[in-house]
Design an enzyme around this catalytic site. Structure first.
Site, PDB file in Angstrom:
ATOM      1  N   LYS A  13       0.977  -1.115  -0.108  1.00  0.00           N
ATOM      2  CA  LYS A  13      -0.041  -0.014  -0.067  1.00  0.00           C
ATOM      3  C   LYS A  13       1.058   1.188   0.048  1.00  0.00           C
ATOM      4  O   LYS A  13       0.773   2.210  -0.810  1.00  0.00           O
ATOM      5  CB  LYS A  13      -0.764   0.149   1.318  1.00  0.00           C
ATOM      6  CG  LYS A  13      -1.873  -1.178   1.395  1.00  0.00           C
ATOM      7  CD  LYS A  13      -2.921  -0.989   2.584  1.00  0.00           C
ATOM      8  CE  LYS A  13      -2.100  -0.903   3.977  1.00  0.00           C
ATOM      9  NZ  LYS A  13      -1.697  -2.442   4.061  1.00  0.00           N
ATOM     10  N   ARG A  88      -9.129   0.671   9.071  1.00  0.00           N
ATOM     11  CA  ARG A  88      -8.697  -0.631   9.334  1.00  0.00           C
ATOM     12  C   ARG A  88      -9.795  -1.438  10.244  1.00  0.00           C
ATOM     13  O   ARG A  88      -9.403  -2.594  10.452  1.00  0.00           O
ATOM     14  CB  ARG A  88      -7.228  -0.692  10.048  1.00  0.00           C
ATOM     15  CG  ARG A  88      -6.032  -1.086   9.192  1.00  0.00           C
ATOM     16  CD  ARG A  88      -4.814  -0.853  10.195  1.00  0.00           C
ATOM     17  NE  ARG A  88      -3.826  -1.604   9.713  1.00  0.00           N
ATOM     18  CZ  ARG A  88      -2.779  -1.150   9.174  1.00  0.00           C
ATOM     19  NH1 ARG A  88      -2.500   0.436   8.790  1.00  0.00           N
ATOM     20  NH2 ARG A  88      -1.596  -1.534   8.767  1.00  0.00           N
ATOM     21  N   ARG A 122      12.201  -6.332   4.430  1.00  0.00           N
ATOM     22  CA  ARG A 122      11.828  -5.065   4.397  1.00  0.00           C
ATOM     23  C   ARG A 122      13.013  -4.334   5.066  1.00  0.00           C
ATOM     24  O   ARG A 122      13.431  -4.326   6.049  1.00  0.00           O
ATOM     25  CB  ARG A 122      10.636  -4.578   4.675  1.00  0.00           C
ATOM     26  CG  ARG A 122      10.334  -3.347   4.406  1.00  0.00           C
ATOM     27  CD  ARG A 122       8.822  -3.017   4.223  1.00  0.00           C
ATOM     28  NE  ARG A 122       8.288  -2.976   5.578  1.00  0.00           N
ATOM     29  CZ  ARG A 122       6.869  -2.621   5.868  1.00  0.00           C
ATOM     30  NH1 ARG A 122       6.095  -2.465   4.847  1.00  0.00           N
ATOM     31  NH2 ARG A 122       6.498  -2.886   6.964  1.00  0.00           N
ATOM     32  N   ARG A 155      11.946  -2.152  10.564  1.00  0.00           N
ATOM     33  CA  ARG A 155      10.845  -1.886  11.424  1.00  0.00           C
ATOM     34  C   ARG A 155      10.759  -2.749  12.543  1.00  0.00           C
ATOM     35  O   ARG A 155      10.986  -3.720  12.155  1.00  0.00           O
ATOM     36  CB  ARG A 155       9.527  -1.558  10.520  1.00  0.00           C
ATOM     37  CG  ARG A 155       9.423  -0.247   9.903  1.00  0.00           C
ATOM     38  CD  ARG A 155       7.930  -0.380   9.020  1.00  0.00           C
ATOM     39  NE  ARG A 155       6.850  -0.897   9.695  1.00  0.00           N
ATOM     40  CZ  ARG A 155       5.732  -0.772   8.844  1.00  0.00           C
ATOM     41  NH1 ARG A 155       5.490  -0.067   7.935  1.00  0.00           N
ATOM     42  NH2 ARG A 155       4.646  -1.324   9.657  1.00  0.00           N
ATOM     43  N   ARG A 166      -0.062  -9.405  13.007  1.00  0.00           N
ATOM     44  CA  ARG A 166      -0.552  -8.461  12.026  1.00  0.00           C
ATOM     45  C   ARG A 166      -1.511  -8.859  11.070  1.00  0.00           C
ATOM     46  O   ARG A 166      -2.414  -8.324  10.831  1.00  0.00           O
ATOM     47  CB  ARG A 166       0.616  -7.541  11.195  1.00  0.00           C
ATOM     48  CG  ARG A 166       1.217  -6.385  12.156  1.00  0.00           C
ATOM     49  CD  ARG A 166       2.606  -6.148  11.887  1.00  0.00           C
ATOM     50  NE  ARG A 166       2.698  -5.286  10.860  1.00  0.00           N
ATOM     51  CZ  ARG A 166       3.750  -5.051  10.069  1.00  0.00           C
ATOM     52  NH1 ARG A 166       5.001  -5.859  10.377  1.00  0.00           N
ATOM     53  NH2 ARG A 166       3.751  -4.721   8.786  1.00  0.00           N
TER      54      ARG A 166
HETATM   55  P1  AMP Z   1       1.457   0.124   8.675  1.00  0.00           P
HETATM   56  O1  AMP Z   1       2.563   1.491   8.370  1.00  0.00           O
HETATM   57  O2  AMP Z   1       0.111   1.040   7.978  1.00  0.00           O
HETATM   58  O3  AMP Z   1       1.772  -0.903   8.469  1.00  0.00           O
HETATM   59  O4  AMP Z   1       0.965   0.535  10.256  1.00  0.00           O
HETATM   60  C1  AMP Z   1       1.772   0.333  11.270  1.00  0.00           C
HETATM   61  C2  AMP Z   1       1.093   0.130  12.579  1.00  0.00           C
HETATM   62  O5  AMP Z   1       0.198   1.270  12.974  1.00  0.00           O
HETATM   63  C3  AMP Z   1      -0.033  -0.879  12.324  1.00  0.00           C
HETATM   64  O6  AMP Z   1       0.493  -2.378  12.639  1.00  0.00           O
HETATM   65  C4  AMP Z   1      -0.987  -0.583  13.613  1.00  0.00           C
HETATM   66  O7  AMP Z   1      -0.348  -1.021  14.917  1.00  0.00           O
HETATM   67  C5  AMP Z   1      -0.786   0.949  13.480  1.00  0.00           C
HETATM   68  N1  AMP Z   1      -1.782   1.524  12.618  1.00  0.00           N
HETATM   69  C6  AMP Z   1      -1.689   2.050  11.336  1.00  0.00           C
HETATM   70  N2  AMP Z   1      -2.883   2.408  10.909  1.00  0.00           N
HETATM   71  C7  AMP Z   1      -3.769   2.041  11.867  1.00  0.00           C
HETATM   72  C8  AMP Z   1      -5.037   2.150  11.973  1.00  0.00           C
HETATM   73  N3  AMP Z   1      -5.915   2.662  10.935  1.00  0.00           N
HETATM   74  N4  AMP Z   1      -5.891   1.674  12.979  1.00  0.00           N
HETATM   75  C9  AMP Z   1      -5.082   1.159  14.207  1.00  0.00           C
HETATM   76  N5  AMP Z   1      -3.659   1.047  14.099  1.00  0.00           N
HETATM   77  C10 AMP Z   1      -3.267   1.439  12.959  1.00  0.00           C
END
Ligand code: AMP
Length: 210
Positions: A13, A88, A122, A155, A166
Protein backbone atom coordinates in the site's frame (compact mmCIF):
# COMPACT_ATOMS: atom_id res chain seq x y z
CA UNK A 1 -9.87 11.81 -6.32
CA UNK A 2 -10.31 10.52 -2.77
CA UNK A 3 -8.94 7.00 -2.47
CA UNK A 4 -8.52 4.39 0.25
CA UNK A 5 -5.84 1.71 -0.13
CA UNK A 6 -6.89 -1.50 1.58
CA UNK A 7 -4.96 -4.75 1.93
CA UNK A 8 -2.94 -6.87 4.34
CA UNK A 9 0.40 -5.71 5.74
CA UNK A 10 3.00 -6.20 3.02
CA UNK A 11 0.51 -5.75 0.18
CA UNK A 12 2.52 -2.71 -0.90
CA UNK A 13 0.00 0.00 0.00
CA UNK A 14 2.73 2.45 1.00
CA UNK A 15 4.94 1.71 -2.01
CA UNK A 16 2.02 2.19 -4.40
CA UNK A 17 0.89 5.32 -2.54
CA UNK A 18 4.30 6.95 -3.05
CA UNK A 19 3.84 6.63 -6.85
CA UNK A 20 0.10 7.30 -6.89
CA UNK A 21 0.41 10.49 -4.83
CA UNK A 22 2.53 11.98 -7.65
CA UNK A 23 0.35 10.74 -10.51
CA UNK A 24 -3.00 11.75 -8.98
CA UNK A 25 -1.59 14.87 -7.28
CA UNK A 26 -3.30 13.63 -4.13
CA UNK A 27 -1.64 13.94 -0.70
CA UNK A 28 -0.61 10.62 0.82
CA UNK A 29 -1.87 10.05 4.35
CA UNK A 30 -0.42 7.01 6.12
CA UNK A 31 -1.60 6.43 9.67
CA UNK A 32 1.38 4.10 10.21
CA UNK A 33 3.77 6.92 9.18
CA UNK A 34 1.96 9.37 11.50
CA UNK A 35 2.37 6.94 14.42
CA UNK A 36 6.01 6.18 13.60
CA UNK A 37 6.68 9.94 13.37
CA UNK A 38 5.14 10.40 16.82
CA UNK A 39 7.31 7.57 18.19
CA UNK A 40 10.46 9.04 16.65
CA UNK A 41 9.87 12.42 18.31
CA UNK A 42 9.04 10.81 21.66
CA UNK A 43 5.70 12.65 21.88
CA UNK A 44 3.00 11.52 24.37
CA UNK A 45 1.11 9.92 21.46
CA UNK A 46 4.28 8.09 20.39
CA UNK A 47 4.90 6.77 23.90
CA UNK A 48 1.31 5.58 24.12
CA UNK A 49 1.34 3.65 20.83
CA UNK A 50 4.90 2.28 20.64
CA UNK A 51 4.36 -1.10 22.31
CA UNK A 52 1.00 -1.60 20.55
CA UNK A 53 2.62 -1.10 17.15
CA UNK A 54 5.72 -3.15 17.94
CA UNK A 55 3.50 -6.09 18.89
CA UNK A 56 1.45 -5.80 15.71
CA UNK A 57 -1.82 -4.82 17.39
CA UNK A 58 -4.09 -1.96 16.34
CA UNK A 59 -4.07 1.45 17.99
CA UNK A 60 -7.43 2.39 19.59
CA UNK A 61 -10.13 3.48 17.17
CA UNK A 62 -10.74 6.73 19.09
CA UNK A 63 -7.13 7.86 18.82
CA UNK A 64 -6.79 6.84 15.17
CA UNK A 65 -10.11 8.34 14.08
CA UNK A 66 -9.29 11.60 15.88
CA UNK A 67 -5.95 11.86 14.06
CA UNK A 68 -7.40 11.20 10.63
CA UNK A 69 -10.34 13.53 11.25
CA UNK A 70 -7.95 16.33 12.11
CA UNK A 71 -5.71 15.62 9.09
CA UNK A 72 -8.70 15.56 6.70
CA UNK A 73 -9.85 18.95 7.94
CA UNK A 74 -6.77 20.58 6.33
CA UNK A 75 -7.08 22.55 3.07
CA UNK A 76 -4.64 20.46 1.02
CA UNK A 77 -6.93 17.41 1.15
CA UNK A 78 -10.19 19.19 0.33
CA UNK A 79 -10.42 17.63 -3.15
CA UNK A 80 -8.11 14.64 -3.10
CA UNK A 81 -6.11 12.30 -0.91
CA UNK A 82 -4.84 8.76 -0.66
CA UNK A 83 -5.54 7.08 2.66
CA UNK A 84 -3.00 4.32 3.26
CA UNK A 85 -3.72 2.09 6.26
CA UNK A 86 -7.00 3.74 7.29
CA UNK A 87 -9.69 2.57 7.85
CA UNK A 88 -8.64 -0.75 9.39
CA UNK A 89 -11.84 -1.51 11.33
CA UNK A 90 -15.56 -1.20 10.61
CA UNK A 91 -15.79 1.49 13.32
CA UNK A 92 -13.12 3.52 11.50
CA UNK A 93 -14.93 3.09 8.18
CA UNK A 94 -18.21 4.25 9.75
CA UNK A 95 -16.45 7.29 11.20
CA UNK A 96 -14.83 8.12 7.85
CA UNK A 97 -18.19 8.19 6.06
CA UNK A 98 -19.31 10.84 8.57
CA UNK A 99 -16.48 13.25 7.82
CA UNK A 100 -15.50 12.57 4.19
CA UNK A 101 -16.87 11.16 0.94
CA UNK A 102 -14.46 8.75 -0.73
CA UNK A 103 -14.52 7.93 -4.45
CA UNK A 104 -13.09 4.41 -4.38
CA UNK A 105 -11.48 1.76 -2.20
CA UNK A 106 -8.61 -0.14 -3.81
CA UNK A 107 -8.16 -3.64 -2.41
CA UNK A 108 -4.61 -4.89 -2.97
CA UNK A 109 -4.71 -8.67 -3.14
CA UNK A 110 -1.62 -10.66 -2.21
CA UNK A 111 -1.07 -14.22 -0.86
CA UNK A 112 0.22 -14.70 2.73
CA UNK A 113 3.43 -16.33 1.52
CA UNK A 114 4.41 -13.20 -0.40
CA UNK A 115 3.46 -11.01 2.59
CA UNK A 116 5.93 -12.92 4.75
CA UNK A 117 8.70 -12.74 2.15
CA UNK A 118 8.19 -9.02 1.61
CA UNK A 119 7.99 -8.01 5.28
CA UNK A 120 10.72 -10.22 6.62
CA UNK A 121 13.33 -8.66 4.31
CA UNK A 122 12.02 -5.10 4.24
CA UNK A 123 14.46 -2.21 4.76
CA UNK A 124 13.05 1.28 5.17
CA UNK A 125 14.91 4.54 4.54
CA UNK A 126 14.87 6.80 7.61
CA UNK A 127 15.12 9.89 5.42
CA UNK A 128 12.82 9.42 2.39
CA UNK A 129 10.76 6.42 3.57
CA UNK A 130 11.49 4.34 0.46
CA UNK A 131 11.14 0.58 0.98
CA UNK A 132 14.05 -1.64 -0.11
CA UNK A 133 14.29 -5.40 0.28
CA UNK A 134 17.30 -7.45 1.41
CA UNK A 135 16.85 -9.97 -1.43
CA UNK A 136 14.22 -8.72 -3.94
CA UNK A 137 15.39 -5.12 -4.23
CA UNK A 138 18.65 -4.55 -2.36
CA UNK A 139 20.35 -1.15 -2.30
CA UNK A 140 23.74 -0.92 -4.05
CA UNK A 141 25.49 -0.15 -0.77
CA UNK A 142 24.39 -2.12 2.28
CA UNK A 143 22.42 -0.07 4.79
CA UNK A 144 22.29 3.08 2.60
CA UNK A 145 19.39 4.32 0.46
CA UNK A 146 20.36 4.63 -3.24
CA UNK A 147 17.82 7.40 -3.69
CA UNK A 148 18.79 9.84 -0.94
CA UNK A 149 21.76 8.41 0.97
CA UNK A 150 19.61 7.95 4.09
CA UNK A 151 20.18 5.17 6.62
CA UNK A 152 18.13 1.98 6.14
CA UNK A 153 16.49 0.25 9.09
CA UNK A 154 14.23 -2.72 9.82
CA UNK A 155 10.88 -1.75 11.35
CA UNK A 156 10.38 -3.02 14.92
CA UNK A 157 7.14 -4.70 13.82
CA UNK A 158 8.76 -6.55 10.89
CA UNK A 159 9.75 -9.59 12.99
CA UNK A 160 8.10 -13.01 12.61
CA UNK A 161 5.93 -12.76 15.74
CA UNK A 162 4.61 -9.29 14.96
CA UNK A 163 4.04 -10.18 11.30
CA UNK A 164 1.90 -13.17 12.37
CA UNK A 165 -0.07 -10.96 14.75
CA UNK A 166 -0.57 -8.27 12.09
CA UNK A 167 -1.91 -10.85 9.64
CA UNK A 168 -4.27 -12.24 12.29
CA UNK A 169 -5.49 -8.73 13.15
CA UNK A 170 -5.92 -8.02 9.44
CA UNK A 171 -8.08 -11.15 8.96
CA UNK A 172 -10.26 -10.46 11.98
CA UNK A 173 -10.68 -6.70 11.90
CA UNK A 174 -9.71 -5.32 8.50
CA UNK A 175 -10.72 -7.98 5.94
CA UNK A 176 -14.45 -7.45 6.75
CA UNK A 177 -14.04 -4.02 5.13
CA UNK A 178 -13.86 -5.76 1.73
CA UNK A 179 -17.52 -6.82 2.04
CA UNK A 180 -18.40 -3.50 3.63
CA UNK A 181 -17.14 -1.46 0.67
CA UNK A 182 -18.30 -4.01 -1.90
CA UNK A 183 -21.84 -3.59 -0.58
CA UNK A 184 -21.49 0.18 -1.00
CA UNK A 185 -20.28 -0.08 -4.61
CA UNK A 186 -16.88 1.45 -3.81
CA UNK A 187 -14.56 -1.56 -4.00
CA UNK A 188 -12.04 -2.10 -6.81
CA UNK A 189 -9.68 -5.11 -6.73
CA UNK A 190 -6.08 -5.12 -7.91
CA UNK A 191 -3.48 -7.90 -8.01
CA UNK A 192 -0.65 -6.67 -5.77
CA UNK A 193 1.91 -9.31 -6.84
CA UNK A 194 3.56 -7.58 -9.85
CA UNK A 195 6.01 -4.72 -9.52
CA UNK A 196 4.70 -1.33 -8.44
CA UNK A 197 4.80 0.29 -11.91
CA UNK A 198 2.50 -2.41 -13.29
CA UNK A 199 0.22 -2.05 -10.26
CA UNK A 200 0.00 1.71 -10.83
CA UNK A 201 -1.01 1.13 -14.49
CA UNK A 202 -3.67 -1.34 -13.34
CA UNK A 203 -4.87 1.16 -10.76
CA UNK A 204 -5.36 3.81 -13.46
CA UNK A 205 -7.32 1.26 -15.54
CA UNK A 206 -9.66 0.18 -12.74
CA UNK A 207 -10.37 3.80 -11.86
CA UNK A 208 -11.22 4.54 -15.50
CA UNK A 209 -13.58 1.57 -15.77
CA UNK A 210 -17.18 2.04 -14.63
P1 AMP B 1 1.36 0.40 8.68
O1 AMP B 1 2.52 1.30 8.48
O2 AMP B 1 0.15 0.83 7.90
O3 AMP B 1 1.71 -1.05 8.46
O4 AMP B 1 0.93 0.53 10.22
C1 AMP B 1 1.83 0.16 11.25
C2 AMP B 1 1.08 -0.02 12.53
O5 AMP B 1 0.46 1.22 12.93
C3 AMP B 1 -0.07 -1.03 12.49
O6 AMP B 1 0.35 -2.37 12.62
C4 AMP B 1 -0.90 -0.55 13.69
O7 AMP B 1 -0.29 -0.93 14.90
C5 AMP B 1 -0.78 0.97 13.56
N1 AMP B 1 -1.85 1.50 12.70
C6 AMP B 1 -1.72 2.05 11.47
N2 AMP B 1 -2.91 2.41 10.97
C7 AMP B 1 -3.83 2.07 11.90
C8 AMP B 1 -5.24 2.14 11.96
N3 AMP B 1 -5.96 2.65 10.94
N4 AMP B 1 -5.87 1.69 13.08
C9 AMP B 1 -5.15 1.21 14.11
N5 AMP B 1 -3.82 1.07 14.11
C10 AMP B 1 -3.14 1.50 13.02
Amino acid sequence: MKLVFLGPPGAGKGTLAVKATVFFKAPHISTGDIFRGAIATGSPLGMKVKSIIDEGRLVDDDITIGLVHERLSKDDVKNSYILDGFPRTIAQAEALTKFSKIDAVINLEVPDKLVFERLSGRLVCRKCGFNWHKYFNPPKKEGICDKCGGELYTRDDDNVEAIKERLEVYREQTAPLIEYYLARGLLKEIDACPNVDIILENLKKVLDSP
